[in-house]
Scaffold this active site. Sequence first.
Site, PDB file in Angstrom:
ATOM      1  N   CYS A  75       4.817   0.322   5.488  1.00 42.37           N
ATOM      2  CA  CYS A  75       3.888   1.433   5.295  1.00 42.37           C
ATOM      3  C   CYS A  75       3.005   1.693   6.511  1.00 42.37           C
ATOM      4  CB  CYS A  75       3.027   1.175   4.060  1.00 42.37           C
ATOM      5  SG  CYS A  75       4.033   0.843   2.602  1.00 42.37           S
ATOM      6  N   HIS A  99      -6.627   2.394   3.685  1.00 38.49           N
ATOM      7  CA  HIS A  99      -5.254   2.302   3.189  1.00 38.49           C
ATOM      8  C   HIS A  99      -5.273   2.542   1.683  1.00 38.49           C
ATOM      9  CE1 HIS A  99      -1.076   1.253   3.241  1.00 38.49           C
ATOM     10  NE2 HIS A  99      -1.248   0.207   2.445  1.00 38.49           N
ATOM     11  N   GLU A 149      -9.478  -4.890   1.469  1.00 43.18           N
ATOM     12  CA  GLU A 149      -9.837  -3.938   2.520  1.00 43.18           C
ATOM     13  C   GLU A 149     -11.328  -3.612   2.483  1.00 43.18           C
ATOM     14  OE1 GLU A 149      -8.269   0.314   4.403  1.00 43.18           O
ATOM     15  OE2 GLU A 149      -7.548  -0.337   2.435  1.00 43.18           O
ATOM     16  N   LYS A 170      -4.795   8.722  -0.720  1.00 41.98           N
ATOM     17  CA  LYS A 170      -3.667   8.362  -1.585  1.00 41.98           C
ATOM     18  C   LYS A 170      -3.962   8.668  -3.053  1.00 41.98           C
ATOM     19  CE  LYS A 170      -1.484   4.676   1.168  1.00 41.98           C
ATOM     20  NZ  LYS A 170      -2.425   4.581   2.307  1.00 41.98           N
ATOM     21  N   HIS A 224       1.353   7.305  -2.391  1.00 36.07           N
ATOM     22  CA  HIS A 224       1.632   6.477  -1.213  1.00 36.07           C
ATOM     23  C   HIS A 224       2.948   6.925  -0.583  1.00 36.07           C
ATOM     24  CE1 HIS A 224       1.797   3.367   1.595  1.00 36.07           C
ATOM     25  NE2 HIS A 224       1.677   2.293   0.827  1.00 36.07           N
ATOM     26  N   PHE A 253       3.903  -3.960   3.887  1.00 31.93           N
ATOM     27  CA  PHE A 253       4.526  -5.206   3.443  1.00 31.93           C
ATOM     28  C   PHE A 253       4.982  -5.987   4.685  1.00 31.93           C
ATOM     29  CE2 PHE A 253       6.109  -3.526  -0.958  1.00 31.93           C
ATOM     30  CZ  PHE A 253       4.824  -3.623  -1.434  1.00 31.93           C
TER      31      PHE A 253
END
Length: 416
Positions: free
Chosen positions: A165, A305, A316, A337, A342, A403
């Site tokens: 991502c 994110h 985060e 998002k 996403h 990831f």
Amino acid sequence: MKLRRVVITGLGALTPIGNNLSEYWNGLKNGVSGAAPITYFDASKFKTQFACEIKNFDVTDFIDKKEARRQDKFTQYAIVASDEAITDSNLNIDSIDKDRIGVIWGAGIGGLETFQEEVMAFAKGDGTPRFNPFFIPKMIADIAPGLISIKHGFRGPNFTTVSACASSANAMIDALNYIRLGYADIIVTGGSEAAVTEAGIGGFNAMHALSTRNDDPKTASRPFDANRDGFVLGEGAGALILEEYEHAKARGAKIYAELAGGGLSADAYHMTAPHPEGLGAKNVMFNCLKDAGIDINDVDAINMHGTSTPLGDVAESKAIKEVFGKHAYDININSTKSMTGHLLGAAGAVEAIASILAIEHGVVPPTINHETYDEKIDPKMNFTLNKAQKRDVKVAISNTFGFGGHNACVLFKKLD
């Protein structure tokens, strides 16, 4: 060696809340949710039956039908968004040295739909290998920048970055540095993804990564909310024209903002989970601020994110407090998002565009669908909840994590 300055002179977007830049911005500032029941296939047996699909889109409005059949959706999206960005930049392609124009693109998965279709067709057959001759060229992640360069004759640096991502944020940082160091004057960069398929939904469901709020898809992506239960899969593309500052000035280009710096780091912790204390997120923001030469107190906005996952949002948020200290409470923080879902490998690009438009318009888009505070997330932080907020944004950061523990952060600032 003095590094050259890099600015943004063109933007293009194809997203679940708008099929071009103007529509995308209207969707963002008005808090529109792109989530809806899946239409691409029968999802009735899947744990998650909704996604953020592109809507009212006919690729043949942009690409010849025969040519489109030779391209996976993720490549089609890349071409449409990059064409808009090139047009927006007012580039006179025929009068510019094409050896000095590159394409650096991001894709986390690439041609998943093509791979799925070809392998399933083979599995249903008698074992005789009957594969489409375009199977491999349609599927590979690097084909998008290749076809963009072929269409326009751009002969500069050309490749795809793959870091899950974080892919398109990585692409932007690579593009930034290639121009800084003098290897190109202009680079078309960004990312695209088209993973709303049986394999995409099924695979992320098997990981328990997706929201299963099938009774109310529009509110399923709810970053920072106590009742969040996973991310909503999206698709689309974002494209940016990065250009050396003096080159842009010489041709009288419109300049949206300066891409002042980028940071990279790794969590080195887990295959899919973020470091619980946000160690990698903290490092990547520090690295980005250092690269840009920006003081923490000068940052006005952060597009997190913020995937709407139980672990990620907490980690985060902790990282932001550690990096910015008391100033964390003065920053407009948001997660777009909540509206787009996403977009995986395209997330960094479409969210960077949101940050640039926040600078351009003096408006920070909201984090929608927030109802209940999470005791693990500091309620004093301004997450720009449910409604856009006006603000003179001079410096904006966009975080993107993937990831494998890949972290990327880009920083944009209003041109001095």
